[in-house]
Design a protein around this motif. Structure first.
Motif, PDB file in Angstrom:
ATOM      1  N   HIS A 212      -2.181   6.991   8.112  1.00  0.00           N
ATOM      2  CA  HIS A 212      -1.903   5.558   8.077  1.00  0.00           C
ATOM      3  C   HIS A 212      -3.143   4.785   8.520  1.00  0.00           C
ATOM      4  O   HIS A 212      -4.075   5.348   9.096  1.00  0.00           O
ATOM      5  CB  HIS A 212      -0.723   5.213   8.986  1.00  0.00           C
ATOM      6  CG  HIS A 212       0.603   5.615   8.434  1.00  0.00           C
ATOM      7  ND1 HIS A 212       0.999   6.920   8.321  1.00  0.00           N
ATOM      8  CD2 HIS A 212       1.638   4.874   7.956  1.00  0.00           C
ATOM      9  CE1 HIS A 212       2.212   6.985   7.798  1.00  0.00           C
ATOM     10  NE2 HIS A 212       2.623   5.751   7.565  1.00  0.00           N
ATOM     11  N   VAL A 213      -3.130   3.486   8.254  1.00  0.00           N
ATOM     12  CA  VAL A 213      -4.258   2.618   8.614  1.00  0.00           C
ATOM     13  C   VAL A 213      -3.721   1.319   9.204  1.00  0.00           C
ATOM     14  O   VAL A 213      -2.943   0.618   8.562  1.00  0.00           O
ATOM     15  CB  VAL A 213      -5.136   2.297   7.395  1.00  0.00           C
ATOM     16  CG1 VAL A 213      -6.299   1.391   7.807  1.00  0.00           C
ATOM     17  CG2 VAL A 213      -5.658   3.564   6.740  1.00  0.00           C
ATOM     18  N   SER A 214      -4.112   1.004  10.442  1.00  0.00           N
ATOM     19  CA  SER A 214      -3.789  -0.286  11.050  1.00  0.00           C
ATOM     20  C   SER A 214      -4.951  -1.253  10.834  1.00  0.00           C
ATOM     21  O   SER A 214      -6.042  -0.846  10.434  1.00  0.00           O
ATOM     22  CB  SER A 214      -3.507  -0.088  12.544  1.00  0.00           C
ATOM     23  OG  SER A 214      -2.245   0.522  12.741  1.00  0.00           O
ATOM     24  N   PRO A 215      -4.742  -2.542  11.078  1.00  0.00           N
ATOM     25  CA  PRO A 215      -5.747  -3.545  10.705  1.00  0.00           C
ATOM     26  C   PRO A 215      -7.099  -3.439  11.385  1.00  0.00           C
ATOM     27  O   PRO A 215      -8.116  -3.838  10.812  1.00  0.00           O
ATOM     28  CB  PRO A 215      -5.058  -4.873  11.062  1.00  0.00           C
ATOM     29  CG  PRO A 215      -3.605  -4.574  11.042  1.00  0.00           C
ATOM     30  CD  PRO A 215      -3.481  -3.171  11.526  1.00  0.00           C
ATOM     31  N   CYS A 216      -7.151  -2.922  12.630  1.00  0.00           N
ATOM     32  CA  CYS A 216      -8.399  -2.985  13.406  1.00  0.00           C
ATOM     33  C   CYS A 216      -8.947  -1.585  13.694  1.00  0.00           C
ATOM     34  O   CYS A 216      -8.300  -0.776  14.366  1.00  0.00           O
ATOM     35  CB  CYS A 216      -8.162  -3.728  14.717  1.00  0.00           C
ATOM     36  SG  CYS A 216      -7.517  -5.400  14.473  1.00  0.00           S
ATOM     37  N   THR A 217     -10.146  -1.317  13.198  1.00  0.00           N
ATOM     38  CA  THR A 217     -10.767  -0.004  13.339  1.00  0.00           C
ATOM     39  C   THR A 217     -11.249   0.230  14.768  1.00  0.00           C
ATOM     40  O   THR A 217     -11.851  -0.647  15.392  1.00  0.00           O
ATOM     41  CB  THR A 217     -11.961   0.121  12.377  1.00  0.00           C
ATOM     42  OG1 THR A 217     -11.488  -0.006  11.037  1.00  0.00           O
ATOM     43  CG2 THR A 217     -12.660   1.466  12.534  1.00  0.00           C
TER      44      THR A 217
END
Length: 259
Positions: A212-217
């Protein structure tokens, strides 16, 4: 090519590349972009991916509040916490991130030798109130209530004064292409700063966070020392992470682990 075959190919590309570009897939299959866009819309409606302009990205995980997260996979988190706590050695300075998984580390920390715990989470500090041998350093700053951690300039200035031996990092998502990520920009910056000060950084990851990928790296997967995961995951789920050279520690429900 049948619709289900196209959708399967799209999901394979998403896992492999971390994104899908409608034009590229259409050219590869000799189909119209409208056909691929329709497939992407349907996959998004099914909860398989997230539509973006020109294509699709992996899903961002839901971000329930702190109290709700305590009820998610408690037995898995306990096993991960026990395995992570076993890394702690006498005299070390350990930084514990905020979160329900790292709270399980706090509960499982050794009680027969001394060490120091630094944390920017008041809930983690409270878990250690009765611990007989742990010194506790509580980092202060503006409280990000969703994760119950201090962020901002005040927290950063204090973190710069310490050099942890181990940092147990929390993240809301991890992806072999897009790395570790979370839902808040300031929280991501604090996590990145702590990792830059630590000799080694480890992540505890429940299965729902994988791919998964959330907005802030926060940082690339390759920048951390290891990932604790539950046992029994399909080898192909973990293969992309192993390929990055990071240590994968599979933890059994009884607290034993192997890699």
């Amino acid at each position: 090519m049948l619709t289900e075959q196209r959708k399967s190919l799209i999901m394979d590309r998403l896992r492999r590349d971390g994104q899908v570009v409608a034009k590229t897939v259409a050219e590869e299959l000799g189909l119209s972009e409208d056909t691929i866009r329709r497939d992407l819309r349907e996959l998004a409606a099914e909860g398989q991916l997230r539509r973006v302009h020109g294509g699709a990205m992996p899903l961002a995980p839901e971000l329930p509040d702190f109290a709700a997260r305590r009820t998610v996979s408690p037995s898995v988190k306990r096993a991960l916490g026990r395995a992570a706590a076993a890394l702690v050695r006498p005299g070390q300075l350990i930084f514990l991130d905020g979160g329900t998984s790292t709270a399980e580390i706090a509960k499982a920390l050794p009680r027969d030798f001394s060490f120091t715990i630094a944390t920017h989470s008041p809930t983690i500090a409270a878990e250690l109130e009765a611990h007989p041998t742990a010194e506790v350093i509580l980092i202060g700053g503006r409280l990000y209530k969703h994760s119950m951690v201090a962020v901002g300039a005040a927290a950063s200035s204090q973190i710069l004064l310490i050099r942890p031996d181990l940092f147990f990092l929390g993240a809301t998502a991890l992806h072999p292409i897009h790395g570790l990520s979370t839902g808040d920009l300031e929280e991501a910056a604090i996590k990145r700063l702590i990792a830059s000060r630590a000799a080694e950084t480890f992540l505890l990851a429940t299965e729902d966070k994988l791919d998964h990928v959330s907005p802030c790296t926060i940082m690339p997967i390759s920048d951390i020392s290891g990932i604790f995961v539950q046992s029994g995951l399909a080898p192909d789920r973990l293969a992309p992470y192993r390929a990055l050279g990071v240590r994968i520690i599979e933890t059994q429900a009884d607290g034993h682990d192997g890699s």
